[in-house]
Design an enzyme around this catalytic site. Sequence first.
Site, mmCIF file in Angstrom:
data_model
loop_
_atom_site.group_PDB
_atom_site.id
_atom_site.type_symbol
_atom_site.label_atom_id
_atom_site.label_comp_id
_atom_site.label_asym_id
_atom_site.label_seq_id
_atom_site.Cartn_x
_atom_site.Cartn_y
_atom_site.Cartn_z
ATOM 1 N NE ARG A 12 42.755 41.992 41.221
ATOM 2 C CZ ARG A 12 43.847 42.213 40.486
ATOM 3 N NH1 ARG A 12 44.125 41.409 39.470
ATOM 4 N NH2 ARG A 12 44.668 43.187 40.762
ATOM 5 C CB SER A 52 41.626 46.304 46.211
ATOM 6 O OG SER A 52 42.956 46.771 46.219
ATOM 7 C CD GLU A 95 40.058 42.905 43.934
ATOM 8 O OE1 GLU A 95 41.010 42.276 44.426
ATOM 9 O OE2 GLU A 95 40.196 44.002 43.345
#
Length: 347
Positions: free
Chosen positions: A163, A232, A327
């Site tokens: 990420r 998420s 995130e």
Amino acid sequence: MQIQLGANLKPYHTFGIEQLAAQLVVAESIDDLKALYCSAEWASLPKLIIGKGSNMLFTCHYTGMIVVNRLNGIEHQQDDDYHRLHVAGGEDWPSLVSWCVEQGIGGLENLALIPGCAGSAPIQNIGAYGVEFKDVCDYVEYLCLETGTVKRLTMEECQFGYRDSIFKHQLYQKAVVTAVGLKFAKAWQPIIQYGPLKDLSSDCAIHDVYQRVCATRMEKLPDPAVMGNAGSFFKNPVISQQAFARLQIEHPDVVAYPAEQGVKVAAGWLIDQAGLKGHQIGGAKVHPKQALVIVNTGDASAQDVLMLAADIQQRVFNCYGIELEHEVRFIGESEETNLKQWMSEQA
């Protein structure tokens, strides 16, 4: 270009929370971007480029200009061994994946139904079910805000991580992604080692993987159009082998996967086992089917979401000694912020 003043951001981010931006404009070409970012008229104004707003939370009203990336177009070339796509940054990602499957181009099917635009994919190095954006990336083109020119980075130059990418570090606030180049081997091999894909046969078709991923996501993940969310919310934490061994002794059923620098533990499992599924603060709630997702039940404020995220983070740390990292990007009044900074401001 038409500039909206005092624009309501609710339609422009998938959490669907009421916030305002001082200015908002839709950019449909590189020339539009150059006019906004490189002209003296707008130079001093804080700016934020967004695609579908699918991975962000506006923590308060934004005092600058929101630039919505709507650069469109897909170019397809092929030779004996590869399909190559040049995809404009504003193209809808789920539609791109669907188009590839329809064309018989394999490689993106594991990334089906991830909301957002193509231009956001390399920034976050999006991933799901064993595949990341970097696995199909050939290059990324971006508008350099220092020179006003379009530059190209190879996949290696993008410095992709979990990420993560160069766009979050050296090129943070210095680049706007205008296009991505994707490369797919015609000798397609399914990636079916993860989760619900494990029971697919090794001779399955591209469409089989795509359908399974779509069915799984639709079953477990709430549709942002129905219930606001940003997918998420937390990253899966990576811990050392030694820390994982200790965790396994107390929790032998822990869900985890090998990672380059240790072991990646499923954040959803940690949250679920901490008893937080369905946990709610104000209008923000941990989704009862997928603990990794925080949803807007209809009237959530940004503060509700932030307080719930902080509570989850603290409870997971108390249970397992693991600190979750969000995130989702947090956008403050003029720049990006984070949960720790927000909490310190509340103290």
